[in-house]
Design a protein around this motif. Sequence first.
Motif, PDB file in Angstrom:
ATOM      1  N   ILE A  50      26.154 -17.373  15.353  1.00 39.01           N
ATOM      2  CA  ILE A  50      25.310 -18.380  14.719  1.00 39.01           C
ATOM      3  C   ILE A  50      26.201 -19.498  14.195  1.00 39.01           C
ATOM      4  O   ILE A  50      27.305 -19.240  13.703  1.00 39.01           O
ATOM      5  N   ASN A  51      25.725 -20.733  14.311  1.00 41.51           N
ATOM      6  CA  ASN A  51      26.551 -21.832  13.840  1.00 41.51           C
ATOM      7  C   ASN A  51      26.406 -21.997  12.330  1.00 41.51           C
ATOM      8  O   ASN A  51      25.677 -21.246  11.678  1.00 41.51           O
ATOM      9  N   ARG A  52      27.103 -22.968  11.773  1.00 36.13           N
ATOM     10  CA  ARG A  52      27.180 -23.070  10.320  1.00 36.13           C
ATOM     11  C   ARG A  52      25.822 -23.351   9.684  1.00 36.13           C
ATOM     12  O   ARG A  52      25.507 -22.789   8.641  1.00 36.13           O
ATOM     13  N   SER A  53      25.047 -24.193  10.294  1.00 36.95           N
ATOM     14  CA  SER A  53      23.748 -24.532   9.707  1.00 36.95           C
ATOM     15  C   SER A  53      22.701 -23.452   9.941  1.00 36.95           C
ATOM     16  O   SER A  53      21.685 -23.400   9.252  1.00 36.95           O
ATOM     17  N   GLY A  54      22.951 -22.598  10.935  1.00 35.69           N
ATOM     18  CA  GLY A  54      21.973 -21.583  11.288  1.00 35.69           C
ATOM     19  C   GLY A  54      20.983 -22.050  12.328  1.00 35.69           C
ATOM     20  O   GLY A  54      20.091 -21.299  12.724  1.00 35.69           O
ATOM     21  N   GLY A  55      21.140 -23.271  12.788  1.00 34.11           N
ATOM     22  CA  GLY A  55      20.186 -23.831  13.730  1.00 34.11           C
ATOM     23  C   GLY A  55      20.424 -23.443  15.167  1.00 34.11           C
ATOM     24  O   GLY A  55      19.553 -23.641  16.022  1.00 34.11           O
ATOM     25  N   ASN A  56      21.599 -22.885  15.467  1.00 29.77           N
ATOM     26  CA  ASN A  56      21.915 -22.467  16.831  1.00 29.77           C
ATOM     27  C   ASN A  56      22.420 -21.037  16.835  1.00 29.77           C
ATOM     28  O   ASN A  56      23.220 -20.654  15.993  1.00 29.77           O
ATOM     29  N   THR A  57      21.931 -20.275  17.794  1.00 34.89           N
ATOM     30  CA  THR A  57      22.320 -18.877  17.914  1.00 34.89           C
ATOM     31  C   THR A  57      22.603 -18.534  19.371  1.00 34.89           C
ATOM     32  O   THR A  57      22.192 -19.248  20.295  1.00 34.89           O
ATOM     33  N   LYS A  58      23.305 -17.415  19.552  1.00 32.69           N
ATOM     34  CA  LYS A  58      23.657 -16.934  20.897  1.00 32.69           C
ATOM     35  C   LYS A  58      23.670 -15.427  20.852  1.00 32.69           C
ATOM     36  O   LYS A  58      24.097 -14.846  19.849  1.00 32.69           O
ATOM     37  N   TYR A  59      23.181 -14.796  21.926  1.00 32.76           N
ATOM     38  CA  TYR A  59      23.097 -13.336  21.955  1.00 32.76           C
ATOM     39  C   TYR A  59      23.676 -12.762  23.234  1.00 32.76           C
ATOM     40  O   TYR A  59      23.620 -13.388  24.300  1.00 32.76           O
ATOM     41  N   ALA A  60      24.161 -11.558  23.123  1.00 31.70           N
ATOM     42  CA  ALA A  60      24.534 -10.807  24.310  1.00 31.70           C
ATOM     43  C   ALA A  60      23.249 -10.424  25.047  1.00 31.70           C
ATOM     44  O   ALA A  60      22.212 -10.192  24.412  1.00 31.70           O
ATOM     45  N   ASP A  61      23.314 -10.337  26.346  1.00 33.21           N
ATOM     46  CA  ASP A  61      22.129 -10.007  27.133  1.00 33.21           C
ATOM     47  C   ASP A  61      21.537  -8.658  26.720  1.00 33.21           C
ATOM     48  O   ASP A  61      20.326  -8.463  26.762  1.00 33.21           O
ATOM     49  N   SER A  62      22.396  -7.744  26.303  1.00 36.54           N
ATOM     50  CA  SER A  62      21.945  -6.395  25.972  1.00 36.54           C
ATOM     51  C   SER A  62      21.077  -6.329  24.724  1.00 36.54           C
ATOM     52  O   SER A  62      20.351  -5.344  24.527  1.00 36.54           O
ATOM     53  N   VAL A  63      21.139  -7.353  23.886  1.00 29.32           N
ATOM     54  CA  VAL A  63      20.361  -7.335  22.634  1.00 29.32           C
ATOM     55  C   VAL A  63      19.344  -8.461  22.561  1.00 29.32           C
ATOM     56  O   VAL A  63      18.540  -8.503  21.619  1.00 29.32           O
ATOM     57  N   LYS A  64      19.353  -9.352  23.540  1.00 29.68           N
ATOM     58  CA  LYS A  64      18.450 -10.492  23.526  1.00 29.68           C
ATOM     59  C   LYS A  64      17.006 -10.029  23.484  1.00 29.68           C
ATOM     60  O   LYS A  64      16.597  -9.145  24.234  1.00 29.68           O
ATOM     61  N   GLY A  65      16.229 -10.599  22.583  1.00 27.67           N
ATOM     62  CA  GLY A  65      14.832 -10.226  22.430  1.00 27.67           C
ATOM     63  C   GLY A  65      14.608  -9.088  21.452  1.00 27.67           C
ATOM     64  O   GLY A  65      13.468  -8.827  21.051  1.00 27.67           O
ATOM     65  N   ARG A  66      15.681  -8.396  21.074  1.00 22.69           N
ATOM     66  CA  ARG A  66      15.551  -7.275  20.129  1.00 22.69           C
ATOM     67  C   ARG A  66      16.253  -7.560  18.798  1.00 22.69           C
ATOM     68  O   ARG A  66      15.793  -7.106  17.752  1.00 22.69           O
ATOM     69  N   PHE A  67      17.346  -8.292  18.855  1.00 21.64           N
ATOM     70  CA  PHE A  67      18.127  -8.593  17.665  1.00 21.64           C
ATOM     71  C   PHE A  67      17.963 -10.065  17.298  1.00 21.64           C
ATOM     72  O   PHE A  67      17.735 -10.908  18.184  1.00 21.64           O
ATOM     73  N   ALA A  68      18.090 -10.346  16.006  1.00 18.78           N
ATOM     74  CA  ALA A  68      18.022 -11.729  15.541  1.00 18.78           C
ATOM     75  C   ALA A  68      19.069 -11.953  14.458  1.00 18.78           C
ATOM     76  O   ALA A  68      19.116 -11.198  13.476  1.00 18.78           O
ATOM     77  N   VAL A  69      19.906 -12.962  14.649  1.00 21.53           N
ATOM     78  CA  VAL A  69      20.935 -13.309  13.679  1.00 21.53           C
ATOM     79  C   VAL A  69      20.448 -14.498  12.851  1.00 21.53           C
ATOM     80  O   VAL A  69      19.805 -15.409  13.380  1.00 21.53           O
ATOM     81  N   SER A  70      20.744 -14.460  11.574  1.00 23.65           N
ATOM     82  CA  SER A  70      20.365 -15.552  10.683  1.00 23.65           C
ATOM     83  C   SER A  70      21.393 -15.626   9.560  1.00 23.65           C
ATOM     84  O   SER A  70      22.240 -14.741   9.432  1.00 23.65           O
ATOM     85  N   ARG A  71      21.328 -16.684   8.774  1.00 21.37           N
ATOM     86  CA  ARG A  71      22.233 -16.799   7.635  1.00 21.37           C
ATOM     87  C   ARG A  71      21.560 -17.570   6.522  1.00 21.37           C
ATOM     88  O   ARG A  71      20.706 -18.432   6.766  1.00 21.37           O
ATOM     89  N   ASP A  72      21.966 -17.228   5.315  1.00 25.15           N
ATOM     90  CA  ASP A  72      21.503 -17.924   4.118  1.00 25.15           C
ATOM     91  C   ASP A  72      22.751 -18.454   3.430  1.00 25.15           C
ATOM     92  O   ASP A  72      23.450 -17.699   2.738  1.00 25.15           O
TER      93      ASP A  72
END
Length: 125
Positions: A50-72
């Motif tokens: 996840i980037n610094r603002s939290g506006g962009n994320t990237k996932y491994a194919d194995s977890v895409k659709g199941r995992f979600a990264v976020s930051r506060d």
Amino acid sequence: VQLQASGGGLVQAGGSARLSCVASGRISSVYGMGWFRQAPGKEREFVAAINRSGGNTKYADSVKGRFAVSRDNAKNTMYLQMNSLKPEDTAIYYCAAQAYSSWYAGVDENPYTYWGQGTLVTVSS
């Protein structure tokens, strides 16, 4: 910068868990962040970024659709929400942070400067 990961434990297959990663110290040095994991007998692998603002994320194919990264950023905390867990998700999960303003969204762990100690997630079948 110190990173402290928490939230691991024993979860049944199909269940959910949420990991947290709290950053402390020179927070101004923390830019992009990510999660990696290492399963027993395997090499550590990229999970999400996840980037610094939290506006962009990237996932491994194995977890895409199941995992979600976020930051506060107000809490200096990154999260990994894990749903529909599978036994193959069993691993030690590490959080990491980049010290460069240009966000790296790839799978290589070398661009990550700071690392947490890891938290174990065990998914039972």
